[in-house]
Design an enzyme around this catalytic site. Sequence first.
Site, mmCIF file in Angstrom:
data_model
loop_
_atom_site.group_PDB
_atom_site.id
_atom_site.type_symbol
_atom_site.label_atom_id
_atom_site.label_comp_id
_atom_site.label_asym_id
_atom_site.label_seq_id
_atom_site.Cartn_x
_atom_site.Cartn_y
_atom_site.Cartn_z
ATOM 1 N N CYS A 1 24.201 -5.159 143.016
ATOM 2 C CA CYS A 1 23.056 -4.439 143.171
ATOM 3 C C CYS A 1 22.395 -4.285 141.907
ATOM 4 O O CYS A 1 22.818 -3.699 141.026
ATOM 5 C CB CYS A 1 23.600 -2.966 143.820
ATOM 6 S SG CYS A 1 21.973 -2.026 144.013
ATOM 7 N N LYS B 1 29.710 -10.073 147.196
ATOM 8 C CA LYS B 1 28.196 -10.243 147.525
ATOM 9 C C LYS B 1 27.796 -10.892 146.151
ATOM 10 O O LYS B 1 27.691 -9.953 145.347
ATOM 11 C CB LYS B 1 27.424 -9.196 148.299
ATOM 12 C CG LYS B 1 26.003 -9.271 148.448
ATOM 13 C CD LYS B 1 25.328 -8.405 149.599
ATOM 14 C CE LYS B 1 24.046 -8.652 149.761
ATOM 15 N NZ LYS B 1 23.350 -7.553 150.506
ATOM 16 N N THR C 1 19.358 -9.104 146.001
ATOM 17 C CA THR C 1 17.899 -9.086 145.584
ATOM 18 C C THR C 1 17.672 -9.628 144.269
ATOM 19 O O THR C 1 18.848 -9.410 143.287
ATOM 20 C CB THR C 1 17.246 -7.652 145.671
ATOM 21 O OG1 THR C 1 18.103 -6.647 144.892
ATOM 22 C CG2 THR C 1 17.003 -7.282 147.255
HETATM 23 C C1 LIG Z 1 15.956 -1.260 151.025
HETATM 24 C C2 LIG Z 1 16.974 -2.202 150.846
HETATM 25 C C3 LIG Z 1 18.363 -1.814 150.527
HETATM 26 C C4 LIG Z 1 19.309 -2.619 150.431
HETATM 27 N N1 LIG Z 1 20.674 -1.966 150.172
HETATM 28 C C5 LIG Z 1 21.668 -2.837 149.865
HETATM 29 C C6 LIG Z 1 23.096 -2.272 149.699
HETATM 30 O O1 LIG Z 1 23.454 -1.129 149.998
HETATM 31 N N2 LIG Z 1 24.120 -3.090 149.555
HETATM 32 C C7 LIG Z 1 23.779 -4.509 149.375
HETATM 33 O O2 LIG Z 1 24.867 -5.330 149.220
HETATM 34 N N3 LIG Z 1 22.575 -5.015 149.777
HETATM 35 C C8 LIG Z 1 21.557 -4.320 149.704
HETATM 36 N N4 LIG Z 1 20.385 -4.928 149.959
HETATM 37 C C9 LIG Z 1 20.151 -6.392 149.888
HETATM 38 C C10 LIG Z 1 20.128 -6.914 151.241
HETATM 39 O O3 LIG Z 1 21.283 -6.588 151.971
HETATM 40 C C11 LIG Z 1 19.744 -8.292 151.000
HETATM 41 O O4 LIG Z 1 20.769 -8.930 150.322
HETATM 42 C C12 LIG Z 1 18.576 -8.760 150.663
HETATM 43 O O5 LIG Z 1 17.526 -7.659 151.022
HETATM 44 C C13 LIG Z 1 18.016 -10.111 150.852
HETATM 45 O O6 LIG Z 1 17.916 -10.338 152.280
HETATM 46 P P1 LIG Z 1 16.284 -10.027 153.127
HETATM 47 O O7 LIG Z 1 15.272 -11.029 152.334
HETATM 48 O O8 LIG Z 1 16.803 -10.619 154.474
HETATM 49 O O9 LIG Z 1 16.117 -8.628 152.877
HETATM 50 C C14 LIG Z 1 19.273 -4.063 150.241
HETATM 51 C C15 LIG Z 1 18.063 -4.577 150.569
HETATM 52 C C16 LIG Z 1 16.881 -3.730 150.723
HETATM 53 C C17 LIG Z 1 15.522 -4.217 151.104
#
Ligand SMILES: Cc1cc2nc3c(=O)[nH]c(=O)nc-3n(C[C@H](O)[C@H](O)[C@H](O)COP(=O)(O)O)c2cc1C
Lengths: 314, 314, 274, 274
Positions: free
Chosen positions: B131, B166, B194
């Site tokens: 994170c 992750k 991210t």
């Molecule tokens: C608002 C938001 C909150 C997130 N919170 C977490 C989290 O608590 N734990 C985690 O491992 N990833 C978290 N992520 C990352 C997502 O699980 C994912 O890895 C990332 O957004 C890429 O996928 P996407 O492009 O489909 O959103 C979060 C992403 C977003 C957008």
Amino acid sequence: MSVDLSVSLGTLTLSNPLIAASGCFGYGVEYADAVDLSTLGGVAVKGLFLAEREGHPPPRIVETPAGMLNAIGLQGIGVHRFIREKLPELRDRRAVVFVNICGTTIDEYVELARILSDAEGVAAIELNISCPNIKEGGITFGCSLPGTHNVVAAVRKVTRLPIIPKLTPNVTDVASFARAAEDAGADALSLVNTFLAMAIDVDTRRPKLTNIVGGLSGPAIRPIAVRMVYECRQAVKIPIIGMGGISDPEDVLEFMIAGATAVQVGTANFVDPFIWYRLLDGLRAYMARHQLSRLADLTGTLDATSRQQAWISS
Amino acid sequence: MSVDLSVSLGTLTLSNPLIAASGCFGYGVEYADAVDLSTLGGVAVKGLFLAEREGHPPPRIVETPAGMLNAIGLQGIGVHRFIREKLPELRDRRAVVFVNICGTTIDEYVELARILSDAEGVAAIELNISCPNIKEGGITFGCSLPGTHNVVAAVRKVTRLPIIPKLTPNVTDVASFARAAEDAGADALSLVNTFLAMAIDVDTRRPKLTNIVGGLSGPAIRPIAVRMVYECRQAVKIPIIGMGGISDPEDVLEFMIAGATAVQVGTANFVDPFIWYRLLDGLRAYMARHQLSRLADLTGTLDATSRQQAWISS
Amino acid sequence: MPVDVDAAVISNTRLSDDYSVLALAAPAIAEAAQPGQFVMLKVSRGMDPLLRRPFSIFQRLRDERGFLTGLTVLNKRIGKGTALLYDAEAGARLQCLGPLGRPFEAVDPPAEAWMIAGGVGLAPFATLAETLIARGTATTLFYGARRAQDLHCAEVFERLGVHVVYSTEDGGRGARGRVTVPLEQALARTDRSIDLRLYVCGPTPMMRAVAMVAAAHGRRCEVSLEQVMGCGLGGCYSCVVLARDGSGAPHHTRSCIDGPVFDATRVVWEALAH
Amino acid sequence: MPVDVDAAVISNTRLSDDYSVLALAAPAIAEAAQPGQFVMLKVSRGMDPLLRRPFSIFQRLRDERGFLTGLTVLNKRIGKGTALLYDAEAGARLQCLGPLGRPFEAVDPPAEAWMIAGGVGLAPFATLAETLIARGTATTLFYGARRAQDLHCAEVFERLGVHVVYSTEDGGRGARGRVTVPLEQALARTDRSIDLRLYVCGPTPMMRAVAMVAAAHGRRCEVSLEQVMGCGLGGCYSCVVLARDGSGAPHHTRSCIDGPVFDATRVVWEALAH
Ligand SMILES: Cc1cc2nc3c(=O)[nH]c(=O)nc-3n(C[C@H](O)[C@H](O)[C@H](O)COP(=O)(O)O)c2cc1C
Ligand SMILES: Cc1cc2nc3c(=O)[nH]c(=O)nc-3n(C[C@H](O)[C@H](O)[C@H](O)COP(=O)(O)OP(=O)(O)OC[C@H]3O[C@@H](n4cnc5c(N)ncnc54)[C@H](O)[C@@H]3O)c2cc1C
Ligand SMILES: Cc1cc2nc3c(=O)[nH]c(=O)nc-3n(C[C@H](O)[C@H](O)[C@H](O)COP(=O)(O)OP(=O)(O)OC[C@H]3O[C@@H](n4cnc5c(N)ncnc54)[C@H](O)[C@@H]3O)c2cc1C
Ligand SMILES: Cc1cc2nc3c(=O)[nH]c(=O)nc-3n(C[C@H](O)[C@H](O)[C@H](O)COP(=O)(O)O)c2cc1C
Ligand code: FES
Ligand code: FES
């Protein structure tokens, strides 16, 4: 109000912060009919090796959401033909020329720098140690701290031209690379080059690029690039040329506020070859709105104090 | 033709490869009225610490070209309230639950894993060591090879649940982190989290996020994420859960062909909470078109032999 | 249970250079909608912009026989998405997800209802007014804007039988000054024995000011907060406001599912971004 | 010198489920346009899609007095951008950059001109035909498609006085089979003393086949290649084809500025992606 758009990269002063990004503006001369090259702060020409190169077979680009991948493979006419065939016209057009150079060994970089130092009309050398699209050289320097240091230091010894290493974003801690380059004698830094990426045709199950991987550029990457400029701004004293997805005047301002002294525009120039006039107009409008007389005063002015108190702890 | 959409993550079999991404689907129960949770391959719940956390003050998100930044700061109800208040409903709804956990020390990860191992209805533990939005813990493990190894190894000792670290994309060589995690006993890998990024309001010259930096997600990052999955696929044997910008059935297929066994969908679920049905329909249509009876056969089938001969050398 | 409707634009009536009323064919949402609820609109096909935008349900539309056919949105152009909506033409289609969020609590007679709207904060009140009037509740709208020409759609309320009190900062219509000016006067005039409920929507500083006034007069007050929203369904935790729980402890509370309507006393106003 | 025009869509005539003719108000481009040149169109506002798309200039438009007012594009829907163009309505505005690229070399009498078009490869030939006919050059169009209903706009050519030879793969109109069938027959029939120039545009395999036929008959042949283009101005090096230089050495050559029209013998066909 008379406004001053000029910015200084060490000893080099540009009339404004807008530079055409390397690889996105040919050798500059291709655009000379459409755009007055002297209105740009500078022109970074396509990455040059010592020798001519044919680059990768097409397809070489593929569009992605708000971005594009490229794997041109540094096709180019080599430094000698560049000096003979392109530089004179660039000089005539009063372009401020940044020559982007790439080698497979330190000696090649040194040789390139030596040759360019003797040429007339070169404003600065941009050291491309970050091209993700070629196997040899380039990024192998850009992804290693000693590699970065050694290339810059070696080139430093042979030229008085400003040296501007171009950093890759494909690293854990870009600021450490900025420091390595500064320590080795760089005059300024360019960042970022493209992000290593790929796209697959799901029907054929083949990569969309012949080279399999390519570099991601365009608006998609801007938020990452801005963060990297901000990090490097805190790590080094030398000026930074920021880039990555700049398409609008606000994007130029965003990079400058984050810490860039000048910027480059690449992909957006493909979409709008007359973007320079639009960006300059937008910068002037911003300066008027904010009663800013020197654009250069904007660099690094991010107010990063917390926007509001955290009303709860934990 | 009867089609088999199921995929296996080690001992865990999912009815299809689609998992709701952590932090993008609340605790799952928020969506239970709108979406039949049992139609999803799995649900990765919001990142949990041992204790409750309030997260960062808003604004916490900002839209960017084909993407968004978030700096939620892992607000959450803590593992105990999760088990008490959310897990029973998830169980009733027959959701396959991936619990995403985050700690500031190895001991906290171990403690979380221990507690979850005793809970009923947890299918797997996703170790969030990536994170970008919190200072302590998390990504400090994810950006160091020994850190990654040690967290995974420690958690491995206390649980028989599948462990899925992750990975963060904010590193130079993601494949080495994949190997470190595999060596330490991981059952599968999730990637990517991210990209550290930022956005600036040029009029106020302040960061758009209270936390200054945030994580970039959404379609913008997909080409980079696909490349990372492809690299990791060649580096490890354990299954990979791919993610980053998946919005269409083709995107799911792209990740699978690059090497993913399953995928997660985050940001696109914000845009279309009923996306799961559209993705499943699209996967079925693709299988019909390509006379593919087992979707799992697609994993890692990228044909990376050069698309055409290079007709010239140099 | 929210539904996602591929809604046709029935009409888009421009009221000014920046306001328009967009009518959408979405009967299923209109049927389920309660006053104060909102929809998430995908303002364009494709990814630019990527995320949906939240909009209050302004009016519910009916055909001649009284059947619900859709809803309207009062749109104020402030950025990219609202500009696209302003430009939308009849016949276009927009994905419309709703109804979402916690509605207002509509009071019954003998209680009176006072709605306080600033600018586009008028949006949630047409549906609320309709509901209140249908219950026979005496309903007043305090409607403030910068200038007289920024006061839109007041006739919708007058037609329903709502008593409308205007104010403009330049004095062009009604009381001069902020909407709190006529509101405070009215509160001072109103007997404490009359049961009053205040409903507020508008710019944050205005809502805060009204909340203070309401508290000073010991009146219950519901506010409809506008936070940036990523999903509208409780999935992303982007839309939080700091709100007190039953014990008075402040927590980051999702305004998409625990709001957008909050009891004003729950809100930690100091923590709200302006 | 190319210009970028914020061009209004004058009309968009759908010819079938996937073909349309889009008329754009862009007099400055029409004036400068030469046969075989192209424009780069921004198919939507915003960033989805990001890049422009290359399109041949199909026709030059004139008003009643004969003044150039704009141009048309023959658009075939194959993906996201061409679908947006297909859906574009009159009144919309599109950024249109041009004219770009190296034109065909139009021959004069007594030489004859044979244009060979496959599908949407018809696009560059209306302007070429106009130019040729104006010079008095005898002009033939070999026009092939899969089915008769895929043969669009032939009347444009017949009206100009072009001799049109049809072929369809299913035999629905003209010769049955590929366009090379009637072409080879005609070449065999034509006296070698007649000076002929072949102009080709269509799918790559078709162009390659025609180039082989032309070479076998010793006829000079210009092909208009369609590579993916990033910029259209020589800036990005995305659009290269492997083409021989004067000395016969193959080089990656930018088809946006050194093409799209190439002498067929320069092209290393084996290296072209299909
Ligand atoms: C608002 C938001 C909150 C997130 N919170 C977490 C989290 O608590 N734990 C985690 O491992 N990833 C978290 N992520 C990352 C997502 O699980 C994912 O890895 C990332 O957004 C890429 O996928 P996407 O492009 O489909 O959103 C979060 C992403 C977003 C957008
Ligand atoms: C529950 C709810 C109901 C709403 N109802 C209505 C309504 O009925 N009519 C109406 O016109 N608007 C309404 N809004 C506000 C509307 O959602 C925003 O104006 C819209 O999302 C802005 O989108 P944009 O693309 O035009 O602006 P952007 O280009 O995204 O942003 C422009 C500027 O506005 C700011 N901004 C963006 N979203 C918000 C927001 N939600 N609140 C405050 N500032 C914001 C941005 O930070 C930026 O500075 C409502 C918001 C909420 C949360
Ligand atoms: C000089 C030139 C002139 C052209 N003239 C015309 C014309 O007059 N009328 C017309 O309809 N089309 C013409 N084209 C082709 C047109 O540019 C493409 O069809 C268009 O760019 C596809 O955009 P899209 O967004 O619809 O497809 P995308 O969604 O971008 O792609 C769909 C599929 O088409 C492939 N593709 C994309 N671009 C091309 C291309 N340039 N050539 C071949 N395959 C491609 C992609 O790889 C993908 O598989 C011309 C191309 C060039 C280079
Ligand atoms: C087609 C293309 C070719 C490029 N070639 C070079 C190059 O030769 N040397 C170099 O240093 N960077 C090269 N780049 C990177 C750009 O200079 C720039 O760093 C990057 O594209 C990010 O900026 P942008 O998002 O504005 O395009 C190239 C980029 C593109 C898109
Ligand atoms: S908008 Fe996503 S949780 Fe409220
Ligand atoms: S399209 Fe950019 S060089 Fe040809």
